[in-house]
Enzyme design. Structure first.
Site, PDB file in Angstrom:
ATOM      1  N   ASP B  52       5.270 -21.431  10.042  1.00 55.34           N
ATOM      2  CA  ASP B  52       3.896 -21.440   9.517  1.00 55.34           C
ATOM      3  C   ASP B  52       2.914 -20.764  10.474  1.00 55.34           C
ATOM      4  O   ASP B  52       3.230 -20.543  11.645  1.00 55.34           O
ATOM      5  CB  ASP B  52       3.431 -22.897   9.357  1.00 55.34           C
ATOM      6  CG  ASP B  52       3.819 -23.446   7.999  1.00 55.34           C
ATOM      7  OD1 ASP B  52       4.120 -22.653   7.090  1.00 55.34           O
ATOM      8  OD2 ASP B  52       3.827 -24.685   7.864  1.00 55.34           O
ATOM      9  N   TYR B 110      13.743 -27.481  17.501  1.00 54.58           N
ATOM     10  CA  TYR B 110      12.287 -27.337  17.586  1.00 54.58           C
ATOM     11  C   TYR B 110      11.755 -28.276  18.662  1.00 54.58           C
ATOM     12  O   TYR B 110      12.361 -29.315  18.949  1.00 54.58           O
ATOM     13  CB  TYR B 110      11.620 -27.732  16.261  1.00 54.58           C
ATOM     14  CG  TYR B 110      11.775 -26.730  15.147  1.00 54.58           C
ATOM     15  CD1 TYR B 110      10.827 -25.734  14.950  1.00 54.58           C
ATOM     16  CD2 TYR B 110      12.864 -26.794  14.281  1.00 54.58           C
ATOM     17  CE1 TYR B 110      10.969 -24.816  13.909  1.00 54.58           C
ATOM     18  CE2 TYR B 110      13.013 -25.878  13.250  1.00 54.58           C
ATOM     19  CZ  TYR B 110      12.054 -24.896  13.068  1.00 54.58           C
ATOM     20  OH  TYR B 110      12.192 -23.991  12.043  1.00 54.58           O
TER      21      TYR B 110
END
Lengths: 259, 259
Positions: B52, B110
């Site tokens: 994003d 992540y």
């Protein structure tokens, strides 16, 4: 009237250094402008370390005088509401009216960071010097130690400065390796213009084998800028903090106790 | 014709995310444009993780096909000469023509970073979520572990997505504290839209005492986005890397050996 001390952190990327200058935005300029608006009087800060363009800080010190009634400790909160994201005051406190951030015995700490890997890492492009050449880390560590002690650092001072006494005391100078990140951490009584960057550039020359660790005392002895290595780029340098021999806040406590 | 795999690091601050879109510059868009100019043909990359806006990466994976004669390993060097400072290709390699970065078993990692202190630190404003509230770290660590294993993560998926199977396997999820910096490191078979940011927001709710660690299994069971915490801000998230069960480069070696 009171004197207020600020501890100021900044990302120096978008500034023409600390000191106010005719062309370009500076940290000092932004602080003067926003403090003047906040306190509704003309404020002029005095900085401890007048960092160069691109140099960063976790804890530079600045002082200013004000007649405003806002308590010193609240000024950090109010000021941070007005400052841009890349300048944040970490602390504000009241100190004696005659206290000057450059006229007191202190230990200043700087870090110079080198990112040593094949390709740059975008996240560290603003606060490390990217070096892809293989570096001899043990030699750099050995050389770093040679700077400790009291020496004439004329060889490690930009030629464009007119300082009379170029003798400084380095309390510690060490290179630490954390994977690809090399950090030269140096604490001293004071630093000449570009001194940490020239030390970093000289340690780089040691890393690539151009200078031997045992050459450092010889370079110091020469008292000639040309004998040392290059001036490492500004953006690898961060002013970590300043520890005063007598913390000015402690002097205030004495004053308060006396009254 | 050959297929080339890129490992791409970027500071996502100045981009509207990975995926090409009509308004705004994206990582994918910049890679397509610069690869097309470099190789003098129309290049379209396929990304593994379509991060994003504001999300960063140390090692996202992208592939593309080209007829250019430039060896795959050289493309990283040539491409980095053209890319902006905030996108750097870490590696380029030739892989089989039928290999797809999203259709292979992999472990994606992540990190979500929280900076927990009184005032923001300018140097970490772009890659950490600044939180000044006191957080219960042991409770957050305990809650993080609850995400490990194979679960239906419907409660941790943005409601605006139409994925049929919301079951994912999390191999590890741990919170590490390094002074003021809290890092949630999570490795899984795959992630739903906003999943890591919702997990981070939920761990924040645990940190402030709004959710107990033992509530996590209950929230998972509810399969309802409203049961979980908020979606933590994008800029605290970094895609660390992707490890493929069968590294595509190893498949190439087999192909080469066969011929």
């Amino acid at each position: 009237m009171k004197r207020v001390k600020l501890v100021v952190a900044y990302d120096g990327t978008n500034y023409c250094g600390w000191q106010v200058q005719p062309n370009g935005i500076t940290i000092e300029g932004v602080l003067n402008r926003e403090l003047s608006k906040l306190l509704k009087e003309d404020i002029v800060v005095i900085g401890a370390s007048r960092t160069d363009s691109g140099v960063h800080s976790y804890g530079n010190v600045a002082v200013f005088d004000t007649n405003a009634r806002m308590p010193a400790e609240k000024i950090s909160y109010a000021l941070n509401q007005r400052l841009p994201d890349d300048i944040v005051v970490q602390n504000s406190s009241e100190i004696p009216l005659d206290w000057h951030p450059r006229h007191c015995n202190s230990r200043k700490t700087y870090e110079y960071r080198i990112l040593n890997r094949e390709f740059p890492m975008p996240q560290r492009r603003l606060d490390t010097w990217f070096v892809y050449r293989k570096l001899n880390i043990p030699a750099m560590c050995e050389a770093a130690e040679q700077f400790e002690g009291t020496h004439d650092f004329k060889s490690f001072c930009s030629v464009n400065t007119a300082v009379e006494d170029t003798t400084r005391t380095i309390y510690s100078c060490e290179l630490k390796q954390d994977g690809e990140l090399l950090t030269i951490r140096i604490t001293g009584s004071g630093f000449l213009y570009n001194m940490v960057r020239i030390i970093a550039g000289t340690l780089f020359d040691v890393g690539i084998g151009k200078i031997a660790p045992e050459d450092i005392p010889v370079i110091l002895e020469k008292k000639d800028r040309k004998a040392a290595g290059p001036t490492a780029p500004a953006h690898g340098l961060t002013m970590i903090g300043i520890e005063y021999e007598i913390p000015p806040e402690s002097l205030m406590e004495v004053q308060v106790e006396r009254t």
